[in-house]
Write a protein that holds these residues in place. Structure first.
Motif, PDB file in Angstrom:
ATOM      1  N   LEU A   1       0.685  -1.061  -0.141  1.00  0.00           N
ATOM      2  CA  LEU A   1      -0.059   0.031  -0.273  1.00  0.00           C
ATOM      3  C   LEU A   1       0.613   1.316   0.018  1.00  0.00           C
ATOM      4  O   LEU A   1       0.363   2.242  -0.720  1.00  0.00           O
ATOM      5  CB  LEU A   1      -0.884  -0.028   1.271  1.00  0.00           C
TER       6      LEU A   1
ATOM      7  N   GLY B   1      -4.944  -1.559  -4.558  1.00  0.00           N
ATOM      8  CA  GLY B   1      -4.797  -1.842  -3.311  1.00  0.00           C
ATOM      9  C   GLY B   1      -4.789  -3.470  -2.828  1.00  0.00           C
ATOM     10  O   GLY B   1      -4.126  -3.809  -2.109  1.00  0.00           O
TER      11      GLY B   1
ATOM     12  N   THR C   1      -1.506  -6.142  -2.816  1.00  0.00           N
ATOM     13  CA  THR C   1      -1.626  -6.707  -1.231  1.00  0.00           C
ATOM     14  C   THR C   1      -1.529  -8.200  -1.629  1.00  0.00           C
ATOM     15  O   THR C   1      -0.666  -8.869  -0.816  1.00  0.00           O
ATOM     16  CB  THR C   1      -2.720  -6.336  -0.361  1.00  0.00           C
TER      17      THR C   1
ATOM     18  N   VAL D   1      -6.584   8.120   0.131  1.00  0.00           N
ATOM     19  CA  VAL D   1      -7.139   7.092   0.552  1.00  0.00           C
ATOM     20  C   VAL D   1      -6.267   5.782   0.752  1.00  0.00           C
ATOM     21  O   VAL D   1      -6.271   5.358   1.949  1.00  0.00           O
ATOM     22  CB  VAL D   1      -8.430   6.452  -0.412  1.00  0.00           C
ATOM     23  N   ILE D   2      -5.210   5.497  -0.072  1.00  0.00           N
ATOM     24  CA  ILE D   2      -4.571   4.424  -0.103  1.00  0.00           C
ATOM     25  C   ILE D   2      -3.697   4.718   1.060  1.00  0.00           C
ATOM     26  O   ILE D   2      -2.999   3.886   1.792  1.00  0.00           O
ATOM     27  CB  ILE D   2      -3.878   4.176  -1.297  1.00  0.00           C
TER      28      ILE D   2
ATOM     29  N   VAL E   1      -3.776   6.661   3.666  1.00  0.00           N
ATOM     30  CA  VAL E   1      -4.409   6.434   4.968  1.00  0.00           C
ATOM     31  C   VAL E   1      -4.579   4.902   5.590  1.00  0.00           C
ATOM     32  O   VAL E   1      -4.130   4.785   6.710  1.00  0.00           O
ATOM     33  CB  VAL E   1      -5.862   7.245   5.185  1.00  0.00           C
ATOM     34  N   VAL E   2      -5.049   4.270   4.557  1.00  0.00           N
ATOM     35  CA  VAL E   2      -5.109   2.862   4.904  1.00  0.00           C
ATOM     36  C   VAL E   2      -3.538   2.112   5.094  1.00  0.00           C
ATOM     37  O   VAL E   2      -3.365   1.233   5.973  1.00  0.00           O
ATOM     38  CB  VAL E   2      -5.711   2.068   3.654  1.00  0.00           C
ATOM     39  N   SER E   3      -2.622   2.735   4.461  1.00  0.00           N
ATOM     40  CA  SER E   3      -1.158   2.233   4.570  1.00  0.00           C
ATOM     41  C   SER E   3      -0.765   2.621   5.868  1.00  0.00           C
ATOM     42  O   SER E   3      -0.047   1.692   6.605  1.00  0.00           O
ATOM     43  CB  SER E   3      -0.345   2.857   3.594  1.00  0.00           C
TER      44      SER E   3
ATOM     45  N   VAL F   1      -2.459   2.710   8.734  1.00  0.00           N
ATOM     46  CA  VAL F   1      -3.191   2.346   9.584  1.00  0.00           C
ATOM     47  C   VAL F   1      -2.896   0.457   9.529  1.00  0.00           C
ATOM     48  O   VAL F   1      -2.685  -0.103  10.680  1.00  0.00           O
ATOM     49  CB  VAL F   1      -4.831   2.108   9.406  1.00  0.00           C
ATOM     50  N   ALA F   2      -2.625   0.062   8.365  1.00  0.00           N
ATOM     51  CA  ALA F   2      -2.480  -1.276   8.129  1.00  0.00           C
ATOM     52  C   ALA F   2      -1.254  -1.768   8.027  1.00  0.00           C
ATOM     53  O   ALA F   2      -0.937  -3.066   8.044  1.00  0.00           O
ATOM     54  CB  ALA F   2      -3.352  -1.723   6.961  1.00  0.00           C
ATOM     55  N   GLU F   3      -0.201  -0.783   7.943  1.00  0.00           N
ATOM     56  CA  GLU F   3       1.054  -1.378   7.370  1.00  0.00           C
ATOM     57  C   GLU F   3       2.232  -0.549   8.381  1.00  0.00           C
ATOM     58  O   GLU F   3       1.768   0.289   9.060  1.00  0.00           O
ATOM     59  CB  GLU F   3       1.695  -1.127   5.989  1.00  0.00           C
TER      60      GLU F   3
END
Length: 300
Positions: A51, A98, A102, A206-207, A209-211, A213-215
């Motif tokens: 991400l 995304g 992944t 968007v990507i 923020v997810v990165s 949080v998740a990575e």
């Protein structure tokens, strides 16, 4: 009968003469460019989380393309048109890549990821028939069926290896298919330069923020990361999507989507030659069926 055959030949020849150079040369070039993205992605995710790699790709490509569009004074979408372009971008860019990258980061081979995405023509044909009024012939449906069978056959022994990876590929497939039909219906007239830039710039935060949080955002090899990113920005992002959006403006969505049946075979060959990723007999059989499906659908 001879008169009918001769008339059909003349109509076919006239149709070919009426096609632009982009419509003739665009599909094979697009297959090569799009397929290379899976190989570049497989290389890039070895140097950084997937991400994070996607965020960098979208941000750099979006800024570069926006600067070019501003330089040539291309028209920007506004109001409702802008919202439609952004929605299409979130689906085609953020959701699709995304999920797919992944899956690559989880170790799913590039050829298998591309093969699941190869179901895109079937999904788009179903959606386009219902929402865009595009007709699909019986021979095309037969080709779609062969292509779908090839995908199922190729991933049959991979589900146990990475069930989550296969599910992520399905999510990516949904993002590409729904986003393509959405764009064809609501943003078909967008300028390909500014519209593509907006799509990248909508997907990047968007990507990102997810990165976060998740990575754990980190780069282990800046040389590999930079090389993969440069290829994905210039070739797979700017080049591929300018070409794809141009084709979508000039052809039916279901017809444009048939080129995705060819990307798994080309991706598998690239991954074999460049990454040393082998293919088991089931995957090879799936590629053969997928190739037969695209030939049948294209001839129709």
């Amino acid at each position: 009968m001879a008169v009918r055959v001769e008339g059909a030949r003349r109509r076919a020849a006239a149709a070919v003469r009426g096609r632009s150079p982009v419509q003739v040369a665009g599909p094979p070039v697009f297959v090569l460019v799009w397929s290379s993205g899976f190989v570049a992605g497989a290389i890039g995710v070895d140097a950084a989380p997937p991400l994070l790699l996607m965020f960098a790709r979208f941000a750099v490509a979006g800024v570069a393309l926006a600067a070019f569009a501003a330089l040539v004074r291309a028209p920007w979408p506004r109001g409702r048109a802008l919202r439609h372009v952004m929605v299409a971008g979130l689906l085609v860019q953020a959701v699709q890549f995304g999920a797919l990258y992944t899956a690559l980061g989880m170790g799913l081979p590039a050829g298998i990821v591309a093969l699941v995405q190869g179901l895109n023509p079937v999904v788009i044909a179903l959606l386009a028939a219902r929402t865009l009024g595009e007709s699909v012939t019986g021979r095309q449906w037969a080709g779609f069926g062969l292509g779908a069978a090839g995908v199922v056959l190729a991933v049959a022994d991979r589900v146990a290896f990475s069930a989550v990876g296969v599910v992520l590929c399905a999510v990516g497939l949904a993002g590409l298919s729904v986003g393509t039909v959405y764009q064809k219906r609501f943003a078909a007239d967008m300028d390909v330069r500014t519209g593509t830039a907006v799509q990248f710039l909508a997907a990047a935060p968007v990507i990102g923020v997810v990165s976060l949080v998740a990575e754990t955002p980190r780069v282990t090899d800046w040389g590999v990361f930079g090389g993969a990113l440069a290829w994905m920005v210039l070739v797979n992002s700017i080049g591929a999507f300018l070409l794809l959006n141009t084709l979508l403006r000039r052809s039916l969505a279901s017809r444009v989507s048939t080129v995705f049946f060819l990307t798994p075979s080309v991706t598998a060959l690239m991954a074999w030659g460049l990454l040393g990723q082998g293919l088991d007999p089931l995957a090879v059989a799936g590629l053969v069926l997928g190739g037969a499906g695209v030939l049948l659908a294209a001839r129709a």
